[in-house]
Design a protein around this motif. Structure first.
Motif, PDB file in Angstrom:
ATOM      1  N   GLY A  81       0.966  -0.887  -0.204  1.00 44.70           N
ATOM      2  CA  GLY A  81      -0.012   0.113  -0.369  1.00 44.70           C
ATOM      3  C   GLY A  81       0.638   1.520   0.209  1.00 44.70           C
ATOM      4  N   HIS A  82      -0.249   2.158   0.374  1.00 41.70           N
ATOM      5  CA  HIS A  82       0.436   3.806   0.393  1.00 41.70           C
ATOM      6  C   HIS A  82       0.146   4.868   0.974  1.00 41.70           C
ATOM      7  CE1 HIS A  82      -0.545   1.914  -3.584  1.00 41.70           C
ATOM      8  NE2 HIS A  82      -1.229   2.727  -3.773  1.00 41.70           N
ATOM      9  N   PHE A  83       1.025   5.836   1.622  1.00 42.33           N
ATOM     10  CA  PHE A  83       0.026   6.897   2.450  1.00 42.33           C
ATOM     11  C   PHE A  83       1.248   8.118   1.974  1.00 42.33           C
ATOM     12  CE2 PHE A  83       1.492   3.337   5.714  1.00 42.33           C
ATOM     13  CZ  PHE A  83       0.531   4.143   6.680  1.00 42.33           C
ATOM     14  N   ALA A  84      -0.008   9.250   1.917  1.00 41.15           N
ATOM     15  CA  ALA A  84       0.108  10.675   1.539  1.00 41.15           C
ATOM     16  C   ALA A  84       0.222  11.457   3.219  1.00 41.15           C
ATOM     17  CB  ALA A  84      -1.326  11.074   1.268  1.00 41.15           C
ATOM     18  N   TYR A  85       0.911  12.032   2.991  1.00 39.88           N
ATOM     19  CA  TYR A  85       1.792  12.920   3.718  1.00 39.88           C
ATOM     20  C   TYR A  85       0.896  14.155   3.493  1.00 39.88           C
ATOM     21  CZ  TYR A  85       6.296  10.011   5.488  1.00 39.88           C
ATOM     22  OH  TYR A  85       6.650   9.514   5.067  1.00 39.88           O
ATOM     23  N   THR A  86      -0.205  14.844   4.457  1.00 39.19           N
ATOM     24  CA  THR A  86      -0.800  15.771   4.071  1.00 39.19           C
ATOM     25  C   THR A  86      -0.652  17.380   4.326  1.00 39.19           C
ATOM     26  OG1 THR A  86      -2.985  14.987   4.735  1.00 39.19           O
ATOM     27  CG2 THR A  86      -2.417  14.386   2.975  1.00 39.19           C
ATOM     28  N   VAL A  87      -0.860  18.482   4.280  1.00 39.03           N
ATOM     29  CA  VAL A  87      -0.519  19.861   5.154  1.00 39.03           C
ATOM     30  C   VAL A  87      -2.709  19.737   5.582  1.00 39.03           C
ATOM     31  CG1 VAL A  87       1.099  19.658   6.018  1.00 39.03           C
ATOM     32  CG2 VAL A  87       0.376  20.872   3.750  1.00 39.03           C
ATOM     33  N   ILE A  88      -3.160  21.433   6.488  1.00 41.47           N
ATOM     34  CA  ILE A  88      -4.594  21.748   6.186  1.00 41.47           C
ATOM     35  C   ILE A  88      -3.636  23.261   5.480  1.00 41.47           C
ATOM     36  CG2 ILE A  88      -6.068  22.500   6.973  1.00 41.47           C
ATOM     37  CD1 ILE A  88      -5.811  19.379   6.241  1.00 41.47           C
ATOM     38  N   ASP A  89      -4.150  23.852   5.108  1.00 40.31           N
ATOM     39  CA  ASP A  89      -3.647  24.733   4.278  1.00 40.31           C
ATOM     40  C   ASP A  89      -4.215  26.709   5.381  1.00 40.31           C
ATOM     41  OD1 ASP A  89      -5.947  25.486   3.559  1.00 40.31           O
ATOM     42  OD2 ASP A  89      -5.038  25.235   1.479  1.00 40.31           O
ATOM     43  N   SER A  90      -3.980  27.266   5.237  1.00 43.37           N
ATOM     44  CA  SER A  90      -4.941  28.622   6.403  1.00 43.37           C
ATOM     45  C   SER A  90      -6.428  28.585   5.713  1.00 43.37           C
ATOM     46  CB  SER A  90      -4.626  29.717   6.274  1.00 43.37           C
ATOM     47  OG  SER A  90      -4.329  29.848   4.689  1.00 43.37           O
ATOM     48  N   SER A  91      -7.287  27.944   4.255  1.00 43.98           N
ATOM     49  CA  SER A  91      -8.172  27.859   4.086  1.00 43.98           C
ATOM     50  C   SER A  91      -8.689  27.153   4.826  1.00 43.98           C
ATOM     51  CB  SER A  91      -8.350  27.926   2.434  1.00 43.98           C
ATOM     52  OG  SER A  91      -7.980  29.203   2.341  1.00 43.98           O
ATOM     53  N   GLY A  92      -8.246  25.942   5.286  1.00 47.42           N
ATOM     54  CA  GLY A  92      -8.938  24.406   6.130  1.00 47.42           C
ATOM     55  C   GLY A  92      -8.962  23.021   4.562  1.00 47.42           C
ATOM     56  N   ASN A  93      -8.492  23.307   3.249  1.00 46.30           N
ATOM     57  CA  ASN A  93      -8.528  22.705   2.440  1.00 46.30           C
ATOM     58  C   ASN A  93      -6.913  21.507   2.844  1.00 46.30           C
ATOM     59  OD1 ASN A  93     -10.502  23.903   1.249  1.00 46.30           O
ATOM     60  ND2 ASN A  93      -8.583  25.699   1.023  1.00 46.30           N
ATOM     61  N   GLU A  94      -6.803  20.367   2.642  1.00 45.19           N
ATOM     62  CA  GLU A  94      -5.934  19.547   2.515  1.00 45.19           C
ATOM     63  C   GLU A  94      -5.055  19.651   1.703  1.00 45.19           C
ATOM     64  OE1 GLU A  94      -6.377  14.980   4.051  1.00 45.19           O
ATOM     65  OE2 GLU A  94      -7.045  15.045   2.170  1.00 45.19           O
TER      66      GLU A  94
END
Length: 187
Positions: free
Chosen positions: A51-64
């Protein structure tokens, strides 16, 4: 996906996998489950066997936003959080059903501290990979970044969606579709 996380080319992945097998345990993650949460100190790292993973952050507008991926037969974990014992700046989320041999973060630090060559090699390779990606964001157009990923990892779209790739490229899915359409016309 050998050419996606280029920093792993210069390290002995077999040694890291063997270390995980000896000191860790196998854990399954369903699609959408988190390996690490943003704002928490990472407590484990591992070697992905499926399988696989994504590294994510949330921007200042709340979008991943997707800032990275970890694929089968590679390492997964927030190295900065583990090494510095700092809170993670990213979420690491399974984007498919995934299996990982996980180890405690303390074991990872001990491994890196056990041999200066391992630690320096890991850090130098990671820095080079991240610095190159940073420079590409500023020197290559979105079309050129897309073409580079497809050249380096032609099978990437078998593992991730176009929407996920667009997020990683820092463009909208609509713009990525336009790029792909232009490329098909050019052929």
């Amino acid at each position: 996906m050998d050419k996606f996380n280029v920093y792993q080319e210069g390290i002995n992945l077999d040694m890291f996998r063997a270390f995980c097998e000896e000191h860790g345990r196998a854990i399954s993650f369903s699609k959408g489950e988190y390996f690490t949460r943003q704002g928490k100190v990472s407590r484990h790292w591992g070697f992905i066997t499926k399988g696989h993973f994504a590294y994510t952050v949330i921007d200042s507008s709340g979008n991943e936003k997707i800032v990275g991926f970890a694929f089968q037969d590679t390492l997964v974990g927030d190295s900065f959080s583990i090494i510095k014992k700092a809170t993670s700046l990213t979420d690491i989320v399974a984007i498919s059903d995934t299996e990982v041999i996980t180890c405690d973060a303390t074991d990872f630090r001990l491994l890196l501290n056990s041999d200066l060559n391992i630690r320096v090699g890991f850090a130098e390779n990671l820095f080079e990979d991240i610095y190159t990606r940073y420079l590409h964001l500023h020197s290559l157009s979105p079309k050129e970044r897309y073409l580079q990923i497809i050249k380096d990892c032609p099978e990437i779209l078998q593992s991730i969606s176009l929407k996920q790739l667009a997020s990683y490229l820092m463009i909208t899915p609509t713009y990525l579709s336009l790029i792909r359409k232009q490329l098909s016309i050019e052929k």
